[in-house]
Every structure is written in C-alpha cells, then in structure tokens.
Scaffold this motif. Sequence first.
Motif, short mmCIF file in Angstrom:
data_model
loop_
_atom_site.label_atom_id
_atom_site.label_comp_id
_atom_site.label_asym_id
_atom_site.label_seq_id
_atom_site.Cartn_x
_atom_site.Cartn_y
_atom_site.Cartn_z
N LYS A 85 17.06 22.94 2.11
CA LYS A 85 16.70 24.29 2.72
C LYS A 85 15.62 23.95 4.04
O LYS A 85 15.21 24.77 4.15
CB LYS A 85 16.06 25.08 1.73
N GLY A 86 15.66 22.64 4.28
CA GLY A 86 14.70 22.58 5.38
C GLY A 86 13.35 22.07 5.10
O GLY A 86 12.48 21.76 6.04
N TYR A 87 13.19 21.67 3.67
CA TYR A 87 11.88 21.46 3.46
C TYR A 87 11.79 19.61 3.34
O TYR A 87 12.62 18.90 3.13
CB TYR A 87 11.45 21.84 2.10
N TYR A 88 10.38 19.28 4.02
CA TYR A 88 10.24 17.68 3.84
C TYR A 88 11.27 16.82 4.54
O TYR A 88 11.57 15.90 3.64
CB TYR A 88 9.82 17.55 2.36
N ASP A 105 1.54 15.11 -3.64
CA ASP A 105 2.17 16.36 -4.81
C ASP A 105 1.52 17.69 -4.34
O ASP A 105 0.70 17.86 -3.51
CB ASP A 105 1.45 16.08 -6.00
N LYS A 106 2.59 18.57 -4.41
CA LYS A 106 2.63 19.91 -4.28
C LYS A 106 2.06 20.21 -2.79
O LYS A 106 1.01 20.94 -2.73
CB LYS A 106 1.38 20.52 -5.28
N ALA A 107 2.74 19.56 -2.04
CA ALA A 107 2.23 19.72 -0.55
C ALA A 107 2.27 21.00 -0.01
O ALA A 107 1.37 21.54 0.94
CB ALA A 107 2.96 18.99 0.44
N HIS A 125 10.24 14.12 -4.31
CA HIS A 125 10.63 15.11 -4.82
C HIS A 125 10.09 15.82 -6.20
O HIS A 125 9.70 16.95 -6.00
CB HIS A 125 12.21 14.93 -5.15
N ASP A 126 10.05 15.10 -7.09
CA ASP A 126 9.44 15.39 -8.28
C ASP A 126 8.21 16.01 -8.28
O ASP A 126 7.67 16.68 -9.20
CB ASP A 126 9.38 14.35 -9.35
N GLY A 127 7.36 15.54 -7.23
CA GLY A 127 5.75 16.06 -7.18
C GLY A 127 5.90 17.31 -6.31
O GLY A 127 4.89 17.92 -6.24
N ASN A 141 1.02 -1.09 -0.13
CA ASN A 141 -0.04 0.03 -0.05
C ASN A 141 0.91 1.34 -0.05
O ASN A 141 2.01 1.46 0.64
CB ASN A 141 -0.87 0.01 1.22
N ALA A 142 0.47 2.25 -0.61
CA ALA A 142 0.85 3.65 -0.52
C ALA A 142 0.21 4.50 0.31
O ALA A 142 -1.24 4.72 0.02
CB ALA A 142 1.02 4.13 -2.13
N TYR A 143 0.74 5.06 1.43
CA TYR A 143 0.01 5.89 2.29
C TYR A 143 0.30 7.22 2.06
O TYR A 143 1.27 7.59 2.30
CB TYR A 143 0.29 5.32 3.71
N VAL A 144 -0.52 8.07 1.41
CA VAL A 144 -0.14 9.16 0.94
C VAL A 144 -0.66 10.20 2.11
O VAL A 144 -1.77 10.45 2.33
CB VAL A 144 -0.94 9.75 -0.54
N ILE A 145 0.36 11.25 2.64
CA ILE A 145 0.26 12.18 3.52
C ILE A 145 -0.01 13.46 3.25
O ILE A 145 0.82 13.78 2.04
CB ILE A 145 0.99 11.69 4.58
N SER A 146 -0.74 14.39 3.67
CA SER A 146 -0.76 15.79 3.49
C SER A 146 -0.34 16.60 4.70
O SER A 146 -0.49 17.76 4.87
CB SER A 146 -2.08 16.29 3.03
N GLY A 147 -0.04 15.79 5.62
CA GLY A 147 0.55 16.49 7.11
C GLY A 147 1.36 15.44 7.68
O GLY A 147 1.77 14.43 7.30
#
Length: 325
Positions: free
Chosen positions: A157-160, A114-116, A147-149, A86-92
Amino acid sequence: MIKSQWIHRQGEKKKKGILILTLIILIASATVALSNALSEMTVYVNTDGSGDFNCDGTDDQVEINKALEYVAEHPEYTTVYLKGPNAYVISGSIFIGSNTILEGDHTAVIKLEDKAGWPEEKPLITQIDSSGNQNITVRGFEIDGNHDGNKEKGRGKGYYNLIHFLNCKNISVYDMYMHDSHGDGLKVVKGSNIQFYNNTIYKLGHDALYIIYSSNVEAWNNKITCRTNSGLRIYNGNHVKFYNNIINSEGEGGAGIEIQKAGSSTVMDDIEIFNNLLYETNAAGVWITGYGSAYSKDSAKKMCASTIISFTKPALIPVLTGPGV
C-alpha cells in the motif's frame, strides 16, 4: 679486452637492478598515495566513536544524513561508508545527493524502527532534491524493513518502500540484501539508466524492483523470493533487460516478472527477458498486460523478444490483450 667486457656487463646489470628497484619503489609509493587518496574521499559512519560520524542506535538517520550532506557539499568526497557489524536504526528517511555512493560492510544494517508510523510513500532511502538527482550508487549492505515491528500497516500500500527515486538518472543498486518490508525494494519513477544487480531480496511487501515511466533499465544476477507482488516489474517503460535472475516464492506473492502497458502514452517495443530461472511462483511466471486507451500494435510489438524461461513446476505465462494489442 675480455676483462673489460665483463666489467662493462656487470656495470650494466647493476644499472638495470637499480632501475628496477627504483621502479618498484615508485609503484609502491603511487599505490599507497592512491589508497590514501581514495580513503580521503570517503566519510565513515560507525557506532564505536571511530567514525567521522557516529550513531548510537536511535534516530541514526540523523548522523547518516549529516555524512551525506557533507559529501554533497564537498565535491572532493564521493562516498559515505557504513561500518559493520552494526544496526543503524532509523526513525526517518535517509537522503542521498548527486554523485554520491552510499555503501557499507555486508554486516552493516539499516533497519526501520518499531512502530514507525510513517505516512504512505515515505521511503527509507530517497533523493535529497525532490526535483531529482543523478549518479547515485547504493551498494554492499543490508536493509531490514522490519515488517513484524510495524504490523499495523498493510503490505503493498506504499508504506516503507526501501529505496525510492523520482526524476533521477544513472542509478546503481547492487550487492545488497533487502528483506522483510511492507513495500518495494527499489522503486524508480520517471528515471533513466538504472542498474539493479547481484542483490538478494527476501519477502518484501511489494515488488523487488518496480520501474514506472522509466527507460534504459537492466536487472541481472538477482536472487528474489517474492511475498506480496512480483520480483521484477516494469510499468510503461522501455529499453529494458531482465536476465540471469532467479525468482521464486514460498507460497505467497504474484508473478515472477510483471510487464504492464497502459494506454498510448508510452512505447514499449524494446523489452528483453532471457536466461531467468523462475520457479514455484504463486501466480504467473511472466505476466504481460495491456489495457487502457487504444494504442497501436507497433508500440508494443517487441515485448519479451528472445525469452528463455525455466520452471521447476508448471507455471502460467498469460498475455492479457488490451484495447490496442
């Protein structure tokens, strides 16, 4: 007389046979009971409706966090298990409490959406208590930084950051596959007793392991391909061992291993790097720097003792001297 002895011997054999059979039954019963007890200590997350908590591929951190909250509130439970494939897609972010294991099948993937659009220093996985937690294990599954999304953010720079802990102790991260991120794999600030091993790390946006103001750190048996910065990095930390790691790059990234001492606030006199294979790193194999305000040589005199490093092509191991080195 002989007949009675034979009958006695047969009786003893029968008793032994019954005793052995009884022991086998008891051991089997205990094994089943233990297996059931361990199963009952685990909360399962799935996508097909069979889990204790079930995700649908959108905002999956909601259900995962509910599972982790349940474990945090019920001490008899220890583990949240992500079922695959399964892919568990997270927005937080996903939040882990003390005395908790977050694990999964190797086919279970936590993936950033994507585009979080997250702010700096908001990680995919972190602690539930901002003041710190302890006894945390993350193991067995995959984290896709996507990354590509999320190309609108810059790397390093501290993201993700994939996993980030502050003021936490007794941390183990192992048997993980972490890849394609904008930031660090595991970043620990002001922590202690950290183990990072048997991980495969591919093309992150910063360091695979970044340790800051932390002590008692071990990293071993990791396979790391750098993209933006180093494989293993320690900044103002002590009592560190990096060994049996394989670190390379594919024409990108920085040093294989990076060690930094800034100023006199932290002693770094127990750093060991040995039996690592470093090859085709884009910059130094091992990069040691000292800078900032003056400090005594004794505070850094044992850095990189007993170092054994192998390269498949020439690589630099510069030592940049600072005010007190």
